[in-house]
Design an enzyme around this catalytic site. Structure first.
Site, mmCIF file in Angstrom:
data_model
loop_
_atom_site.group_PDB
_atom_site.id
_atom_site.type_symbol
_atom_site.label_atom_id
_atom_site.label_comp_id
_atom_site.label_asym_id
_atom_site.label_seq_id
_atom_site.Cartn_x
_atom_site.Cartn_y
_atom_site.Cartn_z
ATOM 1 N N GLU A 76 38.201 59.546 -64.626
ATOM 2 C CA GLU A 76 39.365 59.354 -65.485
ATOM 3 C C GLU A 76 39.988 57.973 -65.240
ATOM 4 O OE1 GLU A 76 38.154 63.423 -65.186
ATOM 5 O OE2 GLU A 76 38.726 62.073 -63.577
ATOM 6 N N HIS A 103 52.608 47.218 -55.414
ATOM 7 C CA HIS A 103 51.706 46.082 -55.248
ATOM 8 C C HIS A 103 50.863 45.773 -56.477
ATOM 9 C CE1 HIS A 103 51.590 46.293 -50.551
ATOM 10 N NE2 HIS A 103 52.814 46.289 -51.035
ATOM 11 N N ARG A 114 41.188 69.050 -58.771
ATOM 12 C CA ARG A 114 40.495 69.934 -57.826
ATOM 13 C C ARG A 114 40.752 69.514 -56.378
ATOM 14 N NH1 ARG A 114 35.119 69.978 -61.483
ATOM 15 N NH2 ARG A 114 35.759 71.655 -62.885
ATOM 16 N N ARG A 142 47.958 38.071 -58.060
ATOM 17 C CA ARG A 142 46.707 38.841 -58.067
ATOM 18 C C ARG A 142 46.531 39.628 -59.362
ATOM 19 N NH1 ARG A 142 48.067 40.586 -51.928
ATOM 20 N NH2 ARG A 142 47.455 38.612 -50.970
#
Length: 162
Positions: A76, A103, A114, A142
């Site tokens: 996902e 961050h 699960r 970044r």
């Protein structure tokens, strides 16, 4: 805040609980599916649609985040990260939920249904939603580099080996 959610069959039971929890907290919840159980369903379209909606909302100045979940959360997250403007982080504890926002300015989180209880997932989501991006220069730099590579295939001043 608007919260876009998506899952697959493995996280469908989480979906109703999470929608109720988020709505009760005052969020506008949009469910991108599925709406019924199908053991053979495929998560990519559901998760991509949720990530597209988050990216679109944010581009329009609408405060919005996304939550995608499935068996492990890995696939996902990968699907959501294929969307330009999505920064999806796999979350498995409080620290990863905090750091995803602080961050990485993540706008989507992925949780393994699960791997966690519904209560754990609610806690991770609440922490994620409440935590702001730090805005620190090193993190902004970044994130900008990832965005630059995403759109141009390059990062100025850095060698990208192909």
């Amino acid at each position: 805040m608007r919260i876009h959610i998506a899952t697959d069959h493995a996280g469908l039971e989480f979906s109703d609980d999470l929608k109720q929890h988020l709505s009760a907290a005052g969020h506008d919840v949009i469910d991108h599916g599925p709406t019924s159980y199908d053991a053979l369903d495929d998560y990519p379209a559901f998760c991509i649609n949720a990530a597209l909606a988050v990216a679109s909302d944010q581009a329009a100045g609408i405060e919005s985040l996304g939550v995608v979940f499935g068996g492990s959360g890995n696939g996902e997250q990968i699907a959501a990260n294929k969307v330009l403007g999505a920064r999806a982080a796999l979350v498995w504890n409080e620290s990863t939920a905090l750091l995803a926002r602080q961050h990485n300015d993540a706008n989507v989180i992925s949780i393994g249904a699960r791997q966690h209880t519904v209560d754990e997932a609610k806690h991770f989501i609440d922490v994620f939603i409440a935590e702001p991006f730090s805005g620190e220069e090193r993190h902004s730099r970044r994130i900008a580099q990832v965005g630059e590579f995403e759109t141009t295939g390059l990062i100025a001043g850095h060698e990208i080996v192909r």
